[in-house]
Design an enzyme around this catalytic site. Structure first.
Site, PDB file in Angstrom:
ATOM      1  N   CYS A 116       0.844  -1.194   0.000  1.00 35.17           N
ATOM      2  CA  CYS A 116       0.000   0.000   0.000  1.00 35.17           C
ATOM      3  C   CYS A 116       0.886   1.254   0.000  1.00 35.17           C
ATOM      4  O   CYS A 116       1.838   1.337   0.791  1.00 35.17           O
ATOM      5  CB  CYS A 116      -0.894  -0.009   1.231  1.00 35.17           C
ATOM      6  SG  CYS A 116      -1.835   1.525   1.453  1.00 35.17           S
ATOM      7  N   GLU A 135       2.746  -5.356   8.943  1.00 36.78           N
ATOM      8  CA  GLU A 135       3.096  -3.986   8.584  1.00 36.78           C
ATOM      9  C   GLU A 135       4.163  -3.438   9.527  1.00 36.78           C
ATOM     10  O   GLU A 135       5.129  -2.783   9.094  1.00 36.78           O
ATOM     11  CB  GLU A 135       1.861  -3.078   8.629  1.00 36.78           C
ATOM     12  CG  GLU A 135       2.186  -1.626   8.275  1.00 36.78           C
ATOM     13  CD  GLU A 135       1.016  -0.682   8.450  1.00 36.78           C
ATOM     14  OE1 GLU A 135       1.246   0.475   8.871  1.00 36.78           O
ATOM     15  OE2 GLU A 135      -0.138  -1.088   8.176  1.00 36.78           O
TER      16      GLU A 135
END
Length: 280
Positions: free
Chosen positions: A96, A126
């Site tokens: 992303c 993440e």
């Protein structure tokens, strides 16, 4: 009469839609020779569907040698990416863009001599990827963990994209007592903030809330927490088959929201199923 209302902001975010489109294109071009490094998104049903169509999950680039490898939306470490580019026939970076922003911010703070603090969940992919961009960074998920940090002169903060602004504020207030200089780079995704605000607004009016998304999804779990704080009759599901008609007894308004990894098709299926139940 029961009304079903979907939160004004809900469902798949830009990063997820982008990753799914990139993977779909790879499947069209390479067929079953596609792999994803870790689950592409935190939605078990979508991941299972991709696996059935040829984009299976691997945990090590070596297991995708000779295949097209898609890097997950949550990001991977620089070492994993380098190995993937060496071993795989093609690498598609579906990280992303907002997660990339966290990586760049962590790198910058580290290079400028700040003790880097990542506000987020230890072990989340993440956060793991971000740690690799700022070796030695501390991961803090609660104000209590922030209090345990030693006092230093300079502290720089980045945030897991799916954290809440309220949690960030709590931790920052503690970090102010643990450093002389504090620099905060707010890397919370705008979609996350929008989803959370819309969820809270709807939950305050609803008799029942249904939150759709993977149970392994941090942002979906947080939506369920927000909804439950205002509406005790909150249920976190992954699909329409988990609905229980008893949940909707004497409900005037049923609110529906969904995490950032939940495609519109899943939301429509759940809303249709609820409407069928309450309409009986």
């Amino acid at each position: 009469m029961t009304t079903v209302e979907v939160a004004r902001e809900a469902g798949a975010c830009y990063g997820v839609e982008r990753a799914l489109e990139m993977t779909e294109n790879a499947l069209s071009e390479s067929g079953s020779r596609v792999r994803t490094l870790g689950p592409l998104i935190h939605n078990p049903r979508v991941v299972a569907s991709l696996t059935e169509r040829g984009a299976s999950v691997v945990e090590d680039p070596r297991d995708a040698a000779g295949c097209t490898l898609v890097l997950r939306t949550h990001g991977v470490t620089p070492a994993e990416e380098a190995e993937a580019r060496e071993l795989c026939s093609g690498v598609i970076d579906a990280t992303c863009p907002f997660v990339k922003k966290v990586h760049r911010a962590a790198e910058k703070l580290s290079s400028e001599g700040y003790r880097v603090v990542i506000v987020g969940e230890s072990g989340h992919p993440e956060v793991t990827a971000t740690l690799a961009h700022a070796p030695g960074a501390a991961v803090v998920g609660t104000p209590e963990e922030a209090r345990d940090l030693p006092h230093v002169r300079k502290t720089g903060v980045v945030v897991q994209t799916t954290q809440s602004a309220a949690r960030l504020a709590e931790i920052v207030s503690v970090l102010l007592t643990r450093t002389e200089e504090l620099r905060v780079i707010n890397t919370i995704c705008e979609a996350t903030s929008g989803h959370q605000g819309a969820c809270a607004e709807l939950a305050a009016r609803a008799d029942v809330m249904v939150v759709i998304g993977g149970r392994n999804s941090a942002n979906t779990t947080r939506l369920a927490e927000i909804a439950r704080a205002a509406c005790p009759r909150t249920y976190h599901i992954e699909g329409a088959d988990e609905l229980d008609p008893a949940w909707f007894d004497e409900a005037g308004l049923v609110g529906v929201t969904a995490g950032a990894s939940t495609p519109a098709s899943q939301i429509r299926a759940v809303v249709s199923a609820i409407e069928s139940v309450v309409g009986e």
